[in-house]
Motif scaffolding. Structure first.
Motif, PDB file in Angstrom:
ATOM      1  N   SER A 152      -5.414   3.411  24.780  1.00 23.13           N
ATOM      2  CA  SER A 152      -5.297   4.869  24.930  1.00 23.13           C
ATOM      3  C   SER A 152      -6.073   5.646  23.876  1.00 23.13           C
ATOM      4  O   SER A 152      -6.439   6.786  24.082  1.00 23.13           O
ATOM      5  CB  SER A 152      -3.830   5.279  24.900  1.00 23.13           C
ATOM      6  N   THR A 153      -6.356   5.025  22.722  1.00 21.29           N
ATOM      7  CA  THR A 153      -7.087   5.758  21.688  1.00 21.29           C
ATOM      8  C   THR A 153      -8.590   5.531  21.806  1.00 21.29           C
ATOM      9  O   THR A 153      -9.349   5.970  20.955  1.00 21.29           O
ATOM     10  CB  THR A 153      -6.645   5.299  20.288  1.00 21.29           C
ATOM     11  N   GLY A 154      -9.003   4.817  22.839  1.00 20.36           N
ATOM     12  CA  GLY A 154     -10.428   4.566  23.027  1.00 20.36           C
ATOM     13  C   GLY A 154     -10.842   3.197  22.508  1.00 20.36           C
ATOM     14  O   GLY A 154     -11.917   2.711  22.802  1.00 20.36           O
ATOM     15  N   GLN A 155      -9.957   2.581  21.738  1.00 24.18           N
ATOM     16  CA  GLN A 155     -10.245   1.247  21.221  1.00 24.18           C
ATOM     17  C   GLN A 155      -9.584   0.223  22.147  1.00 24.18           C
ATOM     18  O   GLN A 155      -8.357   0.203  22.244  1.00 24.18           O
ATOM     19  CB  GLN A 155      -9.670   1.134  19.804  1.00 24.18           C
ATOM     20  N   PRO A 156     -10.374  -0.602  22.860  1.00 26.63           N
ATOM     21  CA  PRO A 156      -9.752  -1.597  23.740  1.00 26.63           C
ATOM     22  C   PRO A 156      -8.807  -2.526  22.956  1.00 26.63           C
ATOM     23  O   PRO A 156      -9.062  -2.851  21.807  1.00 26.63           O
ATOM     24  CB  PRO A 156     -10.946  -2.377  24.303  1.00 26.63           C
ATOM     25  N   LYS A 157      -7.708  -2.920  23.598  1.00 29.54           N
ATOM     26  CA  LYS A 157      -6.706  -3.762  22.940  1.00 29.54           C
ATOM     27  C   LYS A 157      -6.936  -5.224  23.334  1.00 29.54           C
ATOM     28  O   LYS A 157      -7.074  -5.537  24.516  1.00 29.54           O
ATOM     29  CB  LYS A 157      -5.302  -3.361  23.406  1.00 29.54           C
ATOM     30  N   GLY A 158      -6.931  -6.106  22.345  1.00 25.18           N
ATOM     31  CA  GLY A 158      -7.178  -7.529  22.611  1.00 25.18           C
ATOM     32  C   GLY A 158      -5.863  -8.280  22.802  1.00 25.18           C
ATOM     33  O   GLY A 158      -5.200  -8.639  21.830  1.00 25.18           O
ATOM     34  N   VAL A 159      -5.511  -8.519  24.059  1.00 27.41           N
ATOM     35  CA  VAL A 159      -4.266  -9.236  24.338  1.00 27.41           C
ATOM     36  C   VAL A 159      -4.486 -10.723  24.044  1.00 27.41           C
ATOM     37  O   VAL A 159      -5.404 -11.335  24.589  1.00 27.41           O
ATOM     38  CB  VAL A 159      -3.830  -9.044  25.803  1.00 27.41           C
ATOM     39  N   ARG A 411      -7.069  -1.728  35.174  1.00 28.84           N
ATOM     40  CA  ARG A 411      -6.063  -1.060  34.363  1.00 28.84           C
ATOM     41  C   ARG A 411      -6.770  -0.138  33.384  1.00 28.84           C
ATOM     42  O   ARG A 411      -7.592  -0.580  32.589  1.00 28.84           O
ATOM     43  CB  ARG A 411      -5.255  -2.139  33.640  1.00 28.84           C
ATOM     44  N   ILE A 412      -6.465   1.128  33.449  1.00 28.05           N
ATOM     45  CA  ILE A 412      -7.180   2.119  32.637  1.00 28.05           C
ATOM     46  C   ILE A 412      -6.182   3.008  31.909  1.00 28.05           C
ATOM     47  O   ILE A 412      -5.240   3.520  32.510  1.00 28.05           O
ATOM     48  CB  ILE A 412      -8.076   3.008  33.548  1.00 28.05           C
ATOM     49  N   GLU A 413      -6.413   3.205  30.625  1.00 28.80           N
ATOM     50  CA  GLU A 413      -5.671   4.208  29.879  1.00 28.80           C
ATOM     51  C   GLU A 413      -6.498   5.483  29.965  1.00 28.80           C
ATOM     52  O   GLU A 413      -7.650   5.515  29.514  1.00 28.80           O
ATOM     53  CB  GLU A 413      -5.521   3.792  28.403  1.00 28.80           C
ATOM     54  N   LEU A 414      -5.908   6.542  30.540  1.00 26.00           N
ATOM     55  CA  LEU A 414      -6.665   7.788  30.665  1.00 26.00           C
ATOM     56  C   LEU A 414      -7.126   8.275  29.292  1.00 26.00           C
ATOM     57  O   LEU A 414      -8.154   8.925  29.164  1.00 26.00           O
ATOM     58  CB  LEU A 414      -5.816   8.845  31.375  1.00 26.00           C
ATOM     59  N   GLY A 415      -6.357   7.928  28.252  1.00 29.47           N
ATOM     60  CA  GLY A 415      -6.730   8.294  26.879  1.00 29.47           C
ATOM     61  C   GLY A 415      -8.092   7.743  26.474  1.00 29.47           C
ATOM     62  O   GLY A 415      -8.797   8.347  25.664  1.00 29.47           O
ATOM     63  N   GLU A 416      -8.469   6.581  27.032  1.00 26.30           N
ATOM     64  CA  GLU A 416      -9.784   6.016  26.691  1.00 26.30           C
ATOM     65  C   GLU A 416     -10.899   6.925  27.219  1.00 26.30           C
ATOM     66  O   GLU A 416     -11.932   7.111  26.571  1.00 26.30           O
ATOM     67  CB  GLU A 416      -9.932   4.585  27.244  1.00 26.30           C
ATOM     68  N   ILE A 417     -10.668   7.519  28.405  1.00 26.04           N
ATOM     69  CA  ILE A 417     -11.666   8.441  28.974  1.00 26.04           C
ATOM     70  C   ILE A 417     -11.673   9.747  28.163  1.00 26.04           C
ATOM     71  O   ILE A 417     -12.729  10.296  27.875  1.00 26.04           O
ATOM     72  CB  ILE A 417     -11.366   8.710  30.467  1.00 26.04           C
ATOM     73  N   ASP A 418     -10.475  10.200  27.763  1.00 28.38           N
ATOM     74  CA  ASP A 418     -10.382  11.412  26.927  1.00 28.38           C
ATOM     75  C   ASP A 418     -11.159  11.232  25.630  1.00 28.38           C
ATOM     76  O   ASP A 418     -11.900  12.124  25.205  1.00 28.38           O
ATOM     77  CB  ASP A 418      -8.916  11.718  26.570  1.00 28.38           C
ATOM     78  N   THR A 419     -10.986  10.073  25.000  1.00 28.38           N
ATOM     79  CA  THR A 419     -11.663   9.820  23.733  1.00 28.38           C
ATOM     80  C   THR A 419     -13.177   9.788  23.929  1.00 28.38           C
ATOM     81  O   THR A 419     -13.923  10.379  23.148  1.00 28.38           O
ATOM     82  CB  THR A 419     -11.184   8.493  23.116  1.00 28.38           C
ATOM     83  N   CYS A 431      -9.630  16.403  29.335  1.00 30.71           N
ATOM     84  CA  CYS A 431      -8.442  15.686  29.796  1.00 30.71           C
ATOM     85  C   CYS A 431      -8.760  15.009  31.121  1.00 30.71           C
ATOM     86  O   CYS A 431      -9.239  15.652  32.055  1.00 30.71           O
ATOM     87  CB  CYS A 431      -7.283  16.666  29.965  1.00 30.71           C
ATOM     88  N   ALA A 432      -8.509  13.700  31.196  1.00 35.68           N
ATOM     89  CA  ALA A 432      -8.718  12.962  32.442  1.00 35.68           C
ATOM     90  C   ALA A 432      -7.369  12.771  33.128  1.00 35.68           C
ATOM     91  O   ALA A 432      -6.367  12.492  32.472  1.00 35.68           O
ATOM     92  CB  ALA A 432      -9.352  11.610  32.150  1.00 35.68           C
ATOM     93  N   LEU A 433      -7.348  12.963  34.435  1.00 36.99           N
ATOM     94  CA  LEU A 433      -6.116  12.775  35.206  1.00 36.99           C
ATOM     95  C   LEU A 433      -6.425  11.943  36.438  1.00 36.99           C
ATOM     96  O   LEU A 433      -7.575  11.850  36.857  1.00 36.99           O
ATOM     97  CB  LEU A 433      -5.549  14.132  35.657  1.00 36.99           C
TER      98      LEU A 433
END
Lengths: 498, 76
Positions: A152-159, A411-419, A431-433
Motif C-alpha cells: 500500500s505504500t508503494g513498496q512491494p511486500k516480499g512474502v 492483487r493490487i493495493e490501490l495505495g501503490e497506484i496512489d504513491t 486517489c485511485a479507486l
C-alpha cells in the motif's frame, strides 16, 4: 522424512529420469535433466558466491522452463529464490531488488543491469561433481521463496514462504485431487504469482508434467485449445479471469473442447455465470474453487463444486484445507460461527508465511497472536477478507476490509497506484479507486500545471505494471476531503458512478 | 478502414498513443479482455462476422493488419 522440496525432485528423477517434467513452447526438461542442471547451478552459485546458505537469489528471466531450472538450482544450493517480473517497469524492479538484496541473480539471455550483485547465466554453468548435497543440512523451516506482492505504500511486500509450507500444501493437494504421473498440467499462472506453486510442486512431488501455456494463448483462444489438445493437458489451475475470458469468447460453444478432467481455479471471485458455461461443456470434470492469499502458501480453503448454482448466485469458498484452521473473527476479536454473521477470515497452521521480507512492522500487523489463545505463543494470519458462513456451513467471501482489490486476477493495493501517481511531476494529490460495476481502476488527480490525462497515463505506465493502469483518469479542481481531512472516497465513488 | 479500427481502439483505451503499425499487444494497448470488446465492435458496427480462425496474433497485431483482415472479410 521430507524436509526439503528438492527431495520431491530427487525421488521423481529416480523413478522417471526421462519423463518430461516441464515444457514451454520452445524447450522441455526431464526430471533427470532438471536434477542434473540444478546441481550444476548450485555448483556455480557456490563457485561465485562462496559458501552461502539461506540467502536470497533472484531470478531475472522471462517465463519459461529456464526459470524452473533456476529455482531448482537455487533450492539445491541451500538458498531461496525470488522471481523478478521482467515485464514490470524498471523503477519497480529496482525497488524489489533493493529490498531483496540478492547474493546473486540468475539469468539466461540477458544479464540483469543494476545493483552490483553477481549475475549467473544458467546456460553457462557446469557441474563440478563435488558429490555434496548442499541442501542436506537445511531444515524445513528455512525459506524456499519470496514472492513480491503489491504494497500500500508503494513498496512491494516480499512474502517469505518456507519448505514446510509448500510440503504441507503439496501433500494436501495430492490427498485431495489425487494428482499422479498421468496428470498433465496446463500452467497459466506467472511464476511471481503463487498460483504457480500448485503446478510446480505437484509436478515435482507426483512426477506429473507441466506445460507452460504461452501467455498470448489466453488472448487468442484458438491457439489455447490447440495447445491444450496437442499436449494432452488434462488438469488446469487458472485464475478465474482466464476462464471467464474463454467462456465469454463463445469458443466453448463453437469448437470441440479439449479433454479436461480437473478444472481448478483461485485468485479472485469466480462468477457462476461463466462457470456454468464451462460446466455445461465438462459434465464429468471435477471443478474446485480454491481460496487463499500468498501469505498462507496459496490456498487455505476449497470448495468442490458439487451442486447446481444459478448464474447470479455466489460460489462458496468452502471449507478449510486439512491441517489448516480457519477462524472468523468479528470486530471484537470474537469467534463467529453462526450463519450470516460477518467477520475477518484468519488462518492458523503450518501454511503460514514467515512474514514480509525485511519488514517487521508490516509482518507484526498481519501475523498476530491468536486472540482466542491465552496459553501459549500461536500466530494467526489476518487476511483482511470479510467472510460469513452460509446455511450449509460453507465460507462465503464478501469483501475487503481495506483498499486492496483484485483486478484481472492480480492483487493490487490501490495505495501503490496512489504513491506512483503522487510521484508524477505536476500531480499534487491523487486517489485511485476501483469501479466494481465496470471492473476497472479509476484515477482522480489534482494539478496546477498543464499536464494532460494522457500525460498522467504515460507517467503511470513507467511506474506500475500494466495491470495496475487506470482505465479512466479524471482531473479535479480540488480533492474532496471528509471531516477528518482525509480524501473523501465515498464522494469520489459517487462521482465515479457519474 | 484504418480510421474506424483506430477509433474503436481509442474508445477502449483513450490514453494510449499508437500508429497504424504499433504492436498493440506488445505495448499493452490491447489484452484478452479488450480484444473481445474490439471484436464485438467490429462485428456490430461494421457488420462483419469475425470467425474463430482469423482471431490470431498475426491478424490482430496492428491497426493495419486488423484493417486489412476486415476489408478482405468484407470482400473489399
Amino acid at each position: 522424512m521430507i524436509t526439503n522440496v528438492f527431495q520431491y525432485l530427487e525421488a521423481s528423477a529416480d523413478r522417471y529420469p526421462d519423463k518430461i517434467a516441464f515444457a514451454d513452447s520452445e524447450k522441455s526438461v526431464s526430471f533427470g535433466e532438471l536434477r542434473e542442471k540444478a546441481y550444476a547451478i548450485a555448483d556455480s552459485i557456490y563457485e561465485k558466491c562462496g559458501e552461502i546458505k539461506n540467502e536470497p537469489v533472484g531470478v531475472y528471466m522471462y517465463k519459461g522452463v529456464d526459470c524452473l531450472i533456476a529455482f531448482m538450482g537455487i533450492v539445491c544450493s541451500g538458498n531461496f529464490y525470488s522471481p523478478i517480473d521482467r515485464h514490470s517497469p524498471k523503477a519497480r524492479i529496482d525497488r524489489i531488488v533493493d529490498t531483496l538484496s540478492p547474493k546473486a541473480i540468475l539469468c539466461n539471455d540477458e544479464p540483469f543491469e543494476g545493483k552490483e550483485s553477481i549475475c549467473i547465466d544458467i546456460n553457462k554453468t557446469e557441474r563440478f561433481d563435488r558429490g555434496y548435497r548442499y541442501y542436506n543440512d537445511n531444515i524445513d523451516t528455512d525459506p524456499l521463496y519470496v514472492l513480491f506482492t503489491s504494497g500500500s505504500t508503494g513498496q512491494p511486500k516480499g512474502v517469505t514462504i518456507s519448505h514446510r509450507g509448500v510440503i504441507d500444501y503439496a501433500e494436501w493437494l495430492y490427498d485431495t485431487f489425487a494428482f499422479d504421473e498421468t496428470t498433465v498440467f496446463g500452467n497459466q499462472a506467472p511464476f511471481y504469482f503463487d498460483n504457480s506453486i500448485l503446478d510446480i510442486y505437484s509436478t515435482l512431488r507426483n512426477a506429473s508434467t507441466t506445460y507452460i501455456i504461452p501467455e498470448r494463448s489466453f488472448t487468442f483462444h484458438k491457439d489455447l485449445f490447440a495447445f491444450l489438445k496437442d499436449n494432452k493437458i488434462n488438469t488446469i489451475f487458472w485464475v478465474p479471469s482466464a476462464l471467464v475470458s474463454v467462456a465469454n469468447s463463445g469458443i466453448l460453444d463453437r469448437e470441440e473442447v479439449p479433454k479436461l478432467d480437473k478444472i481448478l481455479f483461485c485468485g479472485e471471485v469466480m462468477p457462476n455465470k461463466q462457470l456454468n458455461v464451462w460446466r455445461r461443456h465438462y459434465k464429468d470434470a471435477l471443478f474446485a474453487n480454491l481460496y487463499g492469499p500468498t501469505e498462507i502458501t496459496d490456498v487455505c480453503t476449497y470448495f468442490i463444486v458439487d451442486r447446481e448454482f444459478a448464474d447470479d448466485e455466489p460460489l462458496p469458498i468452502g471449507f478449510a484445507c486439512k491441517n489448516t484452521d480457519i477462524i472468523v473473527l468479528n470486530d471484537k476479536d470474537e469467534k463467529v460461527t453462526a450463519p450470516k454473521e460477518k467477520g475477518e477470515l484468519c488462518v492458523r497452521g503450518t501454511c503460514l508465511s514467515m512474514g514480509y521480507f525485511k519488514d517487521y512492522e508490516k509482518t507484526d500487523k498481519a501475523f498476530v497472536q491468536n486472540p482466542l489463545n491465552k496459553f501459549y505463543h500461536e500466530m494467526i494470519y489476518r487476511t483482511g477478507d470479510i467472510v460469513e458462513y452460509n446455511e450449509h456451513g460453507e465460507l462465503m467471501y464478501l469483501s475487503r476490509k481495506d483498499f486492496q482489490i483484485k483486478h484481472q486476477g492480480h492483487r493490487i493495493e490501490l495505495g501503490e497506484i496512489d504513491t506512483a501517481g503522487g510521484s508524477i511531476e505536476g500531480v499534487n494529490t491523487c486517489c485511485a479507486l476501483y469501479d466494481d460495476v465496470n471492473k476497472h481502476i479509476v484515477f482522480f488527480y489534482v494539478s496546477d500545471t498543464d499536464i494532460t490525462d494522457k500525460g498522467v497515463y504515460r507517467e503511470l505506465k513507467n511506474r506500475v505494471p500494466g495491470y495496475m493502469l487506470p482505465s479512466k483518469i479524471n482531473r479535479l479542481e480540488k480533492m474532496p476531503l471528509n471531516i477528518n481531512g482525509k480524501i473523501d472516497r465515498v464522494y469520489l465513488k459517487e462521482l465515479m458512478k457519474g | 478502414m484504418k480510421e474506424e479500427i483506430t477509433a474503436f481502439i481509442q474508445e477502449i483505451n483513450e490514453y494510449e498513443d499508437f500508429e497504424d503499425d504499433t504492436d498493440l499487444f506488445e505495448n499493452g494497448i490491447l489484452d484478452s479482455l479488450t480484444l473481445v470488446l474490439l471484436i464485438n465492435n467490429i462485428e456490430e458496427r461494421l457488420g462483419v462476422f469475425i470467425p474463430e480462425e482469423v482471431v490470431t496474433l498475426e491478424n490482430f497485431a496492428t491497426v493495419s493488419k486488423i484493417a486489412g483482415m476486415v476489408s478482405s472479410l468484407k470482400g473489399e
